[in-house]
Design a protein around this motif. Structure first.
Motif, short mmCIF file in Angstrom:
data_model
loop_
_atom_site.label_atom_id
_atom_site.label_comp_id
_atom_site.label_asym_id
_atom_site.label_seq_id
_atom_site.Cartn_x
_atom_site.Cartn_y
_atom_site.Cartn_z
N LEU A 87 5.28 93.62 -9.52
CA LEU A 87 5.74 92.45 -10.07
C LEU A 87 4.36 91.93 -10.47
CD1 LEU A 87 8.81 90.75 -8.32
CD2 LEU A 87 8.76 92.33 -10.18
N THR A 88 4.35 91.77 -12.02
CA THR A 88 2.77 91.74 -12.62
C THR A 88 2.84 90.21 -13.35
OG1 THR A 88 2.26 93.82 -12.46
CG2 THR A 88 0.94 92.37 -13.99
N ARG A 89 2.05 89.32 -13.08
CA ARG A 89 1.88 88.05 -13.82
C ARG A 89 2.15 88.11 -15.32
NH1 ARG A 89 -3.08 85.26 -15.27
NH2 ARG A 89 -4.29 86.89 -14.01
N GLN A 90 2.73 87.54 -15.95
CA GLN A 90 3.16 87.39 -17.34
C GLN A 90 2.23 86.38 -18.11
OE1 GLN A 90 5.97 89.46 -18.49
NE2 GLN A 90 5.24 90.17 -16.47
N SER A 91 1.79 86.89 -19.36
CA SER A 91 0.84 85.86 -20.00
C SER A 91 1.64 84.55 -20.57
CB SER A 91 0.56 86.63 -21.46
OG SER A 91 1.53 86.85 -22.19
N SER A 92 2.89 84.50 -20.59
CA SER A 92 3.62 83.42 -20.85
C SER A 92 3.54 82.57 -19.74
CB SER A 92 5.16 83.72 -21.33
OG SER A 92 5.73 84.44 -20.25
N GLY A 93 3.33 82.91 -18.61
CA GLY A 93 3.54 82.01 -17.31
C GLY A 93 4.95 81.87 -16.82
N ALA A 94 5.88 82.82 -17.28
CA ALA A 94 7.13 82.98 -16.73
C ALA A 94 7.36 83.53 -15.35
CB ALA A 94 8.06 83.75 -17.79
N SER A 95 8.31 83.46 -14.62
CA SER A 95 8.41 84.12 -13.47
C SER A 95 8.99 85.45 -13.50
CB SER A 95 9.06 83.12 -12.21
OG SER A 95 10.53 82.93 -12.80
N ARG A 96 8.61 86.08 -12.19
CA ARG A 96 9.49 87.44 -12.20
C ARG A 96 10.49 87.53 -11.08
NH1 ARG A 96 6.58 91.80 -14.24
NH2 ARG A 96 8.40 92.93 -14.15
N ILE A 97 11.71 88.42 -11.29
CA ILE A 97 12.53 88.28 -10.04
C ILE A 97 12.55 89.69 -9.65
CG2 ILE A 97 15.10 88.32 -9.97
CD1 ILE A 97 13.95 85.75 -10.78
N GLY A 98 12.81 89.82 -8.36
CA GLY A 98 12.97 91.09 -7.57
C GLY A 98 14.26 90.79 -6.70
N TYR A 99 14.58 91.98 -5.98
CA TYR A 99 15.68 92.00 -5.16
C TYR A 99 15.49 92.90 -4.00
CZ TYR A 99 20.49 92.32 -3.72
OH TYR A 99 21.69 92.12 -2.88
N VAL A 100 15.75 92.24 -2.65
CA VAL A 100 15.40 93.06 -1.54
C VAL A 100 16.74 93.34 -1.06
CG1 VAL A 100 14.95 92.40 0.88
CG2 VAL A 100 13.49 91.59 -0.61
N ASP A 101 16.93 94.85 -0.62
CA ASP A 101 18.03 95.54 -0.36
C ASP A 101 17.93 96.10 0.85
OD1 ASP A 101 20.66 95.98 -0.42
OD2 ASP A 101 20.69 97.78 -1.99
N ASN A 102 17.92 95.47 2.10
CA ASN A 102 17.51 96.12 3.46
C ASN A 102 18.44 95.42 4.59
OD1 ASN A 102 15.88 98.14 4.38
ND2 ASN A 102 14.11 97.30 3.43
N PRO A 103 19.73 95.45 4.46
CA PRO A 103 20.75 94.63 5.54
C PRO A 103 20.53 95.26 6.82
CG PRO A 103 22.01 96.10 3.82
CD PRO A 103 20.59 96.22 3.47
N GLY A 104 19.92 96.63 6.89
CA GLY A 104 19.79 97.01 8.15
C GLY A 104 18.41 97.14 8.64
N GLU A 163 12.31 85.18 -6.36
CA GLU A 163 11.48 84.84 -7.68
C GLU A 163 9.88 84.53 -7.14
OE1 GLU A 163 11.42 81.33 -11.04
OE2 GLU A 163 12.03 81.05 -9.04
N VAL A 164 9.17 85.28 -8.16
CA VAL A 164 7.60 85.06 -8.00
C VAL A 164 7.24 84.46 -9.04
CG1 VAL A 164 7.00 87.55 -8.41
CG2 VAL A 164 5.52 86.30 -7.40
N ASN A 165 6.33 83.22 -8.71
CA ASN A 165 5.57 83.03 -10.01
C ASN A 165 3.98 82.89 -9.51
OD1 ASN A 165 5.04 81.70 -12.40
ND2 ASN A 165 6.83 80.57 -12.26
N PHE A 166 3.04 83.21 -10.31
CA PHE A 166 1.94 83.60 -10.10
C PHE A 166 0.64 82.51 -10.19
CE2 PHE A 166 4.50 86.87 -11.92
CZ PHE A 166 4.10 87.86 -10.93
N GLY A 167 1.11 81.32 -10.33
CA GLY A 167 0.27 80.17 -10.25
C GLY A 167 -0.57 79.64 -11.33
N ALA A 168 0.27 79.98 -12.43
CA ALA A 168 -0.52 79.30 -13.67
C ALA A 168 -0.28 77.96 -13.70
CB ALA A 168 0.41 80.04 -14.85
#
Length: 755
Positions: free
Chosen positions: A48-65, A81-86
């Motif tokens: 998940l890479t930082r966007q030039s717009s400063g917008a956040s990125r979304i990810g999903y963890v799928d590890n119930p076991g 959600e990850v935001n990169f500190g802009a």
């Protein structure tokens, strides 16, 4: 009484725990999130890479076991959600004004707690990961959470900021000292940019990148010291430049000066015994797979054989994440702890005022009954309170000792960068201007009839430690060359474009592949364009970056000139050359030989060619005039004249009053001339003087008589004279002169009306 049995209640195996969690990672911005660990297990990997717009990125963890599923401790599952500190970042669920925004979360299909705070925060400037209604397993206690991120600070020298997957340590330190939120808050004006760029270039070439986080529990100065220790660097306040400087300790570093009984007193001296050395070093680095320390061991086999035992030691490299690099650095450090190095404490006089930590000095002292010469590194410089003395801590330079044989447990990729001494490509004679003689004499005005010689040695051999200058001393029976000085090789480079004249400053562009001894180029110091008596003295303003620098023109006793492409410029600094301190007389012919020293030896003096110089008493000659204009113009191509007088103006100069660090520029106002100083102005045509005038009253202008017969190509010269001495360089300019004086019925009647 009869009755039936009741159905037993189902037992509760465990609970699933969900919670929304905001986690601050570090000061932003960061570049990429690559992995999330929960309870030492990898819960998610991706990019998940930082966007030039400063917008956040979304990810999903799928590890119930992840922790054994429902039968044990559950797992991990949910959106994050990850935001990169802009500084302008906006998180999900938060409006730009800080109010809550439930819609932005629910439209993504995320579960939303309907009770939201009236105000929220975007954590601007902070890298954050927000877990949204996230399943954490069946344990009510929150497990340890860790993140793998990329953060490359590229606001300075971005082209060298990344080394492989690591950061350039020079960029790490630069950010740490300039950041005004968590760093030291230095301004760029307080930093020696050139030294940082040289260090960054070297580390980039060596492939020595580091990945290391700083935490607020550690003082930032300690963090910087730790980085310097891993790269074998020194970060210090430079007394010469007044700026914070970063240098590397490497083979071939130049010798700055000589310390002996003439300029210092020995307080203590010792040498490490063989039994006090270390011959097996276990170094620990951080494994990128586990983020835990792992070890690699290197050994000095020769030392083990000499001592008959293994003497272990250890060292940690918290920023190193590759075994090959850890082994390479381990061999470097083993060489130092495994050598019988000498150390000393001395109290020196003011000659040592500009020594800095990490620099190499030649130390000559009688130890026991033996006169020893040792190359030592300065480890600490302390000004003695209320006294002019300077206390120096020294340790023997490990690179000046013979190489030992090392055998490690792993392939190291170590490259031996030592080189044999060679002859210098150029050894250019250089007679010292007054400014250098005055500085070397600690402010004592020398006799006018005494002069001093020097040479500018140039070589692409980057391993050069020092230059030794020998002058011919003629005896009754034989000719002998004796040592007169030791100094640095002279940095130099070639102009990659024509350089025109300028009355103030110019920009020079050097062919980067032609630059030699780049690390020795001093900031805000002197250089010479060309060689011989026609060379031009200039001053480099600030630092040279990528072969480009700004220079002040025509300083001291010289004038601005036009220089063609390929002309060599010598960065002489305040003494980046060996000088002859023997007082000599005008017209004396002196012969020199310059020998090169590297860590592998010194060139044999008999194999070195002779460089001869005819001294003309440069330092005692009056300074030239400056700011010369012809018919109110600098260096005109042509002048038309009908008045019969050519107006010439200039400004006077005085070597005795121009001995400070700040130079009088060529076009600046006059300086009161020396007593008895006169100005001679003359016009030449076809090699013969056709008009001249001598100014003895201190005027700075002249109307030089001209006539019709002087039309054509002429050369105007302005010369300063004091007694029997004239200036080192005349001002000269060649141009086309067109004189048209109306003569009527006079002597030119036949010319006007004849055939």
């Amino acid at each position: 009484m009869s009755g039936g049995s009741k159905k037993p209640k189902a037992s509760v195996v465990g609970y699933r725990y969900y919670r929304t969690l905001h986690m601050g990672l570090c000061h932003g911005p960061i570049d990429t999130l690559r992995a999330i660990w929960i309870k030492d297990k990898v819960a998610w990997t991706g990019t998940l890479t930082r966007q030039s717009s400063g917008a956040s990125r979304i990810g999903y963890v799928d590890n119930p076991g992840l922790f054994g599923g429902d039968d044990l401790e559950g797992g991990a599952q949910g959106w994050f959600e990850v935001n990169f500190g802009a500084l302008d970042q906006v998180l999900l669920g938060v409006n730009a004004d800080g109010t809550s925004n439930v819609t932005s979360i629910s439209t993504l299909g995320l579960i939303v707690n309907p009770v939201m705070p009236a105000k929220a925060t975007n954590f601007r400037g902070m890298a954050v990961v927000n877990f949204l209604d996230f399943y954490w397993g069946s344990n009510p206690y929150l497990s340890d959470i860790a993140f793998e991120i990329d953060s490359y600070w590229q606001n300075w020298y971005g082209t060298k900021a990344i080394i492989g997957v690591d950061s350039n340590p020079a960029n790490i330190i630069y950010q740490a000292i300039t950041n005004d939120q968590w760093g030291l808050g230095y301004t760029i004006d307080q930093i020696d940019d050139l030294s940082f760029r040289k260090t960054a270039d070297t580390l980039f070439t060596e492939g020595l990148g580091l990945s290391q986080a700083w935490s607020e529990q550690e003082e930032i100065e300690s963090f910087i010291d730790g980085i310097c220790e891993q790269i074998d660097g020194v970060f210090f306040y430079n007394q010469r430049t007044g700026k914070w400087t970063l240098n590397l300790v490497r083979a071939g570093d130049p010798v700055k000066m000589k310390l002996d009984a003439s300029n210092c007193k020995l307080t203590s001296f010792s040498r490490r015994a063989l039994g006090e050395t270390v011959n097996e070093l276990t170094v620990r680095y951080v494994s990128p797979e586990t983020e835990e320390y792992v070890a690699v061991t290197v050994q000095d086999i020769a030392n083990i054989q000499a001592t008959g035992q293994v003497i272990p030691g250890s060292k940690d490299y918290p920023g190193v994440r590759r075994e090959s690099l850890a082994a390479k650095l381990g061999l470097r450090d083993l060489r130092e702890v495994g050598a019988t190095l000498a150390s000393a404490e001395v109290t020196a006089n003011r000659q040592a005022w500009n020594l800095n930590p990490g620099e190499v000095v030649e130390f000559e002292w009688t130890i026991g009954n033996t006169l020893a010469t040792i190359f030592m590194r300065v480890t600490q410089v302390t000004q003695v309170q209320d006294l002019p003395d300077i206390r120096l801590s020294l340790v023997e330079d490990v690179f000046s000792q013979d190489e030992s044989s090392f055998t490690g447990d792993s392939e190291t990729g170590w490259v031996d960068d030592r080189q044999q001494p060679t002859q210098f490509d150029l050894v250019v004679p250089f007679e010292l201007p007054y400014w250098y003689v005055f500085q070397a004499g600690s402010g004592v005005v020398p006799d006018d009839l005494v002069t001093y010689g020097a040479v500018l040695p140039v070589s692409p051999n980057g391993a050069t430690k020092s230059v030794t200058l020998h002058a011919l001393r003629t005896l009754a029976s034989t000719s002998v060359y004796e040592e007169v000085d030791r100094a640095n090789v002279t940095p130099s480079g070639l102009l990659m474009a024509d350089l025109t004249r300028s009355v103030t400053t110019s920009t020079i562009n050097l062919l980067q592949s032609s630059i030699t001894a780049f690390r020795l180029i001093e900031v805000d110091s002197f250089a010479v364009i060309g060689d011989g008596e026609g060379a031009e003295m200039v001053r480099v303003v600030g630092s040279m970056v990528d072969g480009v620098a700004t220079i002040q023109r025509g300083l001291m006793d010289t004038h601005p000139k036009a220089w063609p492409i390929g002309t060599r410029i010598y960065f002489i600094g305040e003494q980046q050359f060996p000088a002859d301190s023997t007082p000599r007389s005008m017209a004396e012919v002196v012969s020199y030989k310059a020998t090169m020293q590297t860590s592998l030896g010194t060139t044999t003096i008999d194999d070195v060619p002779v460089t001869s110089e005819i001294l003309i008493g440069r330092q005692g000659r009056p300074y030239s005039v400056a700011n010369v204009k012809i018919a109110t113009v600098y260096w005109p191509d042509s002048v038309s004249n009908e008045s019969g007088y050519l107006r010439v103006t200039w400004n006077t100069r005085n070597r005795l009053l121009q001995n400070g660090q700040v130079q009088v520029l060529w076009n600046q106002p006059s300086v009161a001339p020396e007593d008895g100083q006169q100005t001679l102005v003359f016009l030449s045509k076809d090699g013969a003087v056709v008009s001249s005038a001598l100014i003895t009253n201190g005027n700075t202008f002249l109307d030089l008589p001209v006539s019709n017969a002087m039309s054509g190509t002429v050369t105007l010269s302005v010369r300063t004279i004091r007694g029997d001495l004239d200036n080192y360089q005349d001002f000269e300019h060649t141009f086309s002169l067109n004189v048209a004086i109306a003569s009527g019925w006079g002597a030119d009647w036949g010319t006007d009306y004849g055939d």
